[in-house]
Design an enzyme around this catalytic site. Structure first.
Site, PDB file in Angstrom:
ATOM      1  N   GLY A 159       2.596   2.511  10.653  1.00  6.55           N
ATOM      2  CA  GLY A 159       3.526   3.619  10.459  1.00  6.55           C
ATOM      3  C   GLY A 159       4.228   4.051  11.738  1.00  6.55           C
ATOM      4  N   ASN A 167       0.869  -1.174   0.000  1.00  7.93           N
ATOM      5  CA  ASN A 167       0.000   0.000   0.000  1.00  7.93           C
ATOM      6  C   ASN A 167       0.910   1.229   0.000  1.00  7.93           C
ATOM      7  OD1 ASN A 167      -1.772   2.056   0.467  1.00  7.93           O
ATOM      8  ND2 ASN A 167      -2.415   1.370   2.501  1.00  7.93           N
ATOM      9  N   GLU A 203      -6.766   4.691   7.902  1.00  6.14           N
ATOM     10  CA  GLU A 203      -6.551   6.119   7.616  1.00  6.14           C
ATOM     11  C   GLU A 203      -7.791   6.733   6.983  1.00  6.14           C
ATOM     12  OE1 GLU A 203      -2.884   5.495   5.506  1.00  6.14           O
ATOM     13  OE2 GLU A 203      -1.948   4.967   7.413  1.00  6.14           O
ATOM     14  N   SER A 263       3.580  -2.004  10.243  1.00  7.60           N
ATOM     15  CA  SER A 263       5.027  -2.047  10.429  1.00  7.60           C
ATOM     16  C   SER A 263       5.657  -3.395  10.071  1.00  7.60           C
ATOM     17  CB  SER A 263       5.400  -1.641  11.858  1.00  7.60           C
ATOM     18  OG  SER A 263       4.992  -0.306  12.115  1.00  7.60           O
ATOM     19  N   LYS A 304       0.167   4.201  -0.301  1.00  6.47           N
ATOM     20  CA  LYS A 304      -0.491   5.383   0.295  1.00  6.47           C
ATOM     21  C   LYS A 304      -0.261   6.600  -0.602  1.00  6.47           C
ATOM     22  CE  LYS A 304      -0.151   3.177   4.768  1.00  6.47           C
ATOM     23  NZ  LYS A 304      -0.115   3.272   6.201  1.00  6.47           N
ATOM     24  N   GLU A 317      -5.273  -4.775  10.597  1.00  8.81           N
ATOM     25  CA  GLU A 317      -4.245  -3.745  10.768  1.00  8.81           C
ATOM     26  C   GLU A 317      -4.499  -2.997  12.071  1.00  8.81           C
ATOM     27  OE1 GLU A 317      -2.389  -2.652   6.686  1.00  8.81           O
ATOM     28  OE2 GLU A 317      -3.928  -1.200   7.186  1.00  8.81           O
ATOM     29  N   HIS A 367      -9.474   1.216   4.909  1.00  7.26           N
ATOM     30  CA  HIS A 367      -8.198   1.386   5.607  1.00  7.26           C
ATOM     31  C   HIS A 367      -8.410   2.323   6.795  1.00  7.26           C
ATOM     32  CE1 HIS A 367      -4.099   2.564   6.501  1.00  7.26           C
ATOM     33  NE2 HIS A 367      -3.732   1.460   5.890  1.00  7.26           N
TER      34      HIS A 367
HETATM   35  P1  13P Z   1       3.141   0.503   7.613  1.00 10.02           P
HETATM   36  O1  13P Z   1       3.637  -0.807   7.055  1.00 10.02           O
HETATM   37  O2  13P Z   1       3.870   1.696   7.099  1.00 10.02           O
HETATM   38  O3  13P Z   1       3.024   0.433   9.115  1.00 10.02           O
HETATM   39  O4  13P Z   1       1.633   0.670   7.070  1.00 10.02           O
HETATM   40  C1  13P Z   1       0.758  -0.386   7.208  1.00 10.02           C
HETATM   41  C2  13P Z   1      -0.468  -0.084   6.444  1.00 10.02           C
HETATM   42  O5  13P Z   1      -1.239   0.786   6.805  1.00 10.02           O
HETATM   43  C3  13P Z   1      -0.719  -0.832   5.198  1.00 10.02           C
HETATM   44  O6  13P Z   1      -1.996  -0.614   4.715  1.00 10.02           O
END
Ligand code: 13P
Length: 256
Positions: free
Chosen positions: A173, A9, A97, A213, A11, A167, A95
């Site tokens: 992140g 992803n 976010e 992560s 982002k 997640e 997601h």
């Molecule tokens: P990270 O791997 O940067 O923690 O992000 C995970 C994520 O949100 C994947 O959709």
């Protein structure tokens, strides 16, 4: 046997040149489909460029979001037809976010999931608890509730056509990764839900990814858990070598 799926992803990262460079590198590493399924989900404006780079390779394309209606007068949105047209196989939905920053609710995620499945896309539907919820001992309840509401009204064949991603929000992140035991507990819970709501055959079929992560150095122990069928990777998917490390970890477990 469920195959591993390692999905990147990206982002809202990378520019056009960097997206193409990364996609080119991955396509060169994985020129044909292998035991481990691989997908990248670039920003929507780069989907077409990335598609051209990975076309015919073992790397499949996914989008990060879509609207549940359309085509039509929905300014700023993208519909399932457009994602299919541009070569997407997957679409990430719900997601955290989008849930926390863009106000997406379970009901919205549910509408999108139905629309994506009806169009023939494979939704990767995300669930996961916040730090406060985990500390308050609510992880199981939160994830179960997101599962029930985000995936409401799907019959068995629809459910067989999607991917679930667990997640934990506190691990996204942040560099904080769920322990393999923490991940496995929730994944096993989700698989039990599938078995209870549908049947054990279906439960054995659905891929449940872990995200938060994931890096090449922790992928192996997460992916070795019985109910972890892959990873949804943020930061570590932005470089070919770190993403490759995660794919290698999956492939090594698969052959052993
Ligand atoms: P990270 O791997 O940067 O923690 O992000 C995970 C994520 O949100 C994947 O959709």
């Amino acid at each position: 046997m469920r195959k591993y799926l390692i999905a990147g992803n990206w982002k809202m990262n990378l520019d056009r040149a960097a997206s193409v460079q990364l996609a080119d590198a991955l396509a060169a590493l994985y020129p044909a489909a292998g035991e481990t399924e691989i997908a990248v989900c670039p920003p929507s404006v780069y989907l077409d460029a990335v598609r051209q780079a990975v076309r015919g390779s073992g790397v499949k394309l996914g989008a990060q979001n879509m609207y549940h209606l359309g085509p039509g007068a929905f300014t700023g949105e993208l519909c399932s037809d457009m994602l299919l047209d541009i070569g997407c196989r997957y679409v990430i939905l719900g997601h955290s976010e989008r849930r926390s920053l863009m106000g997406e609710t379970d009901a919205m995620v549910n509408e999108k999931t139905h629309a994506a499945l009806a169009a023939g896309l494979i939704p990767i539907v995300c669930v996961g608890e916040s730090l406060e919820q985990r500390e308050a001992g609510q992880t199981g309840d939160v994830v179960r509730s997101q599962f029930e509401h985000s995936l409401a009204g799907l019959d068995e064949s629809q459910m067989a056509g999607l991917v679930i991603a667990y997640e934990p929000v506190w691990a996204i992140g942040t560099g904080k990764v769920a322990t393999p035991e923490q991940a496995e507990e929730v994944h096993a819970d989700l698989r039990n839900l599938l078995a209870t709501r549908y049947n054990s055959g279906l439960a054995e079929q659905v891929q449940i990814l872990y995200g938060g992560s994931v890096k090449s150095d922790n992928a192996s122990e997460l992916l070795s858990q019985a109910n972890v069928d892959g990873a949804l990777v943020g930061g570590a998917s932005l470089k070919a070598d770190s993403f490759q490390g995660i794919i290698q970890a999956a492939s090594q477990i698969a052959v052993n």
